[in-house]
Write an enzyme that holds these catalytic residues in place. Sequence first.
Site, mmCIF file in Angstrom:
data_model
loop_
_atom_site.group_PDB
_atom_site.id
_atom_site.type_symbol
_atom_site.label_atom_id
_atom_site.label_comp_id
_atom_site.label_asym_id
_atom_site.label_seq_id
_atom_site.Cartn_x
_atom_site.Cartn_y
_atom_site.Cartn_z
ATOM 1 N N SER A 190 0.772 -1.288 -0.093
ATOM 2 C CA SER A 190 0.049 0.052 0.078
ATOM 3 C C SER A 190 0.847 1.291 0.113
ATOM 4 O O SER A 190 0.179 2.275 -0.520
ATOM 5 C CB SER A 190 -0.947 -0.077 1.112
ATOM 6 O OG SER A 190 -0.437 -0.235 2.432
ATOM 7 N N HIS A 218 -5.327 -3.772 -2.073
ATOM 8 C CA HIS A 218 -4.937 -2.848 -3.124
ATOM 9 C C HIS A 218 -5.254 -3.640 -4.626
ATOM 10 O O HIS A 218 -4.831 -2.906 -5.611
ATOM 11 C CB HIS A 218 -3.888 -1.828 -3.132
ATOM 12 C CG HIS A 218 -3.976 -1.217 -1.994
ATOM 13 N ND1 HIS A 218 -4.541 0.122 -2.012
ATOM 14 C CD2 HIS A 218 -3.572 -1.191 -0.615
ATOM 15 C CE1 HIS A 218 -4.647 0.953 -0.893
ATOM 16 N NE2 HIS A 218 -3.915 0.210 -0.106
ATOM 17 N N LYS A 249 -11.979 0.093 -1.234
ATOM 18 C CA LYS A 249 -10.868 0.716 -1.976
ATOM 19 C C LYS A 249 -11.592 0.686 -3.526
ATOM 20 O O LYS A 249 -12.348 1.399 -3.879
ATOM 21 C CB LYS A 249 -9.664 0.164 -1.957
ATOM 22 C CG LYS A 249 -9.145 0.247 -0.538
ATOM 23 C CD LYS A 249 -7.747 0.057 -0.257
ATOM 24 C CE LYS A 249 -7.392 -0.232 1.040
ATOM 25 N NZ LYS A 249 -7.370 0.678 1.980
HETATM 26 C C1 PLP Z 1 -2.899 -3.862 2.599
HETATM 27 C C2 PLP Z 1 -4.188 -3.616 3.285
HETATM 28 N N1 PLP Z 1 -5.043 -4.499 4.189
HETATM 29 C C3 PLP Z 1 -5.960 -4.047 4.881
HETATM 30 C C4 PLP Z 1 -6.259 -2.565 4.927
HETATM 31 C C5 PLP Z 1 -7.352 -2.315 5.774
HETATM 32 O O1 PLP Z 1 -8.786 -2.250 4.949
HETATM 33 P P1 PLP Z 1 -9.907 -1.495 5.268
HETATM 34 O O2 PLP Z 1 -9.761 0.249 5.229
HETATM 35 O O3 PLP Z 1 -11.133 -2.300 4.737
HETATM 36 O O4 PLP Z 1 -10.146 -1.720 6.931
HETATM 37 C C6 PLP Z 1 -5.564 -1.906 4.034
HETATM 38 C C7 PLP Z 1 -6.294 -0.450 3.996
HETATM 39 O O5 PLP Z 1 -5.265 0.356 4.002
HETATM 40 C C8 PLP Z 1 -4.764 -2.101 3.238
HETATM 41 O O6 PLP Z 1 -3.968 -1.268 2.718
#
Ligand code: PLP
Length: 402
Positions: A190, A218, A249
């Site tokens: 990310s 992502h 996202k």
């Molecule tokens: C790799 C990754 N996993 C999990 C999440 C968390 O997702 P959520 O915003 O749906 O809690 C994110 C969000 O930034 C992320 O980038």
Amino acid sequence: MEPPASKNDNLQFILDERDRLEKEGLLVHVRTLESPQGAWIVVDGRKLLNLCSNNYLGLANHPHLKEAAHKAIDAFGVGPAAVRSIAGTMSLHSELEKKLARFKKVEAVLSFQSGFNSNVAVIPALVGKEDIIFSDELNHASIIDGCRLSGASVIRYEHCNPDSLAQKLGGHYPDSFSRRILIITDGVFSMDGDIAPLSRLGELAEKYNALLMVDDAHGEGVLGRGGRGAVDHFRMHGRVHVEVGTLSKAFGVVGGFVAGKAEIIEHLRQKGRPFLFSSAATPADVAACCAAVDFLESSDDAVRKLWRNTDYFRKKMQSAGFDTGRSETPIIPVMLGEAKTTQEFSSRLFERKVFAMAIGFPTVPLGKARIRAMISATHSKEDLDYGVEQFIDTGKELRVIT
Ligand SMILES: Cc1ncc(COP(=O)(O)O)c(C=O)c1O
């Protein structure tokens, strides 16, 4: 013994920590949005080019998703009123899970309230204190927290380096033979926008009889055929035991899910603590997510536009002299190094009507601060040109580029 009459100020540590963060340029400032997500948004009363949302496909304000949410409120109300295992699951949630399973080409899916919760649910459900997790050193915070909660030993391997993973797996063999092994990686990282070397990780998982898990927050809606994610991108269906996705996202709404074999999903219904102890997503959210899956199933035009925009922006930034790190996806970091310079850069962009946030420690390692530009299918070529021009002017002012 009685406590002393004059107590110390036991919240002083918060003020001290705030001062430290401010001095080091690491204090988080939260801006207020006054419009829906889109290529241009209103922030603190000003209209700005949006280069920081995860709204990859423009679904966060899409009319079909909004219509689905309105209809769901009329049909199901606004809240689920309890956790699913206690009050029963609404048919909408089951419908979303079926749609996602079809889209992802897996046996089954369980949805959660967020991607974060999905990681916190699935990792402790698969491994415990007798077991070993091999985790990419740049994995997302929610993976790190899920690993901690599981109580398993955590071995970090070098970022996106299968040789490092092979060495660590080998180093723990044959001790690991009697323990469960879980290899975890982000699909798309990310903060860097690079893609995990999933094929090599799959080979190692098979060699060491490990479970392989990909958090594709992502990658969903971005990678693979029609946005089916990293597993599809590498044509690894059936070789990755657990895929975690987020619906916040590319899907434009909020929520998360775990996709995989039916027995893993059934196990999560019994053991996934955020499923068992926290209320489900709202009907409006879930209906909008269903519409997002329908949108992706019906056409890949938005995914294609996202990639055209990404290639265009990255090339222009690179030829202007910016370092975009290891980016291979619509996450395009502009590597600046020092947190203070990066915050100054972001503030000057803001003055120039570009919303692109500075990211510093602890989200990324110390000395690796960056502006993270996020590209969307909603951007026009003119929007991207405008963004690049403002980056160039700011870069020259701050002598980041010549
Ligand atoms: C790799 C990754 N996993 C999990 C999440 C968390 O997702 P959520 O915003 O749906 O809690 C994110 C969000 O930034 C992320 O980038």
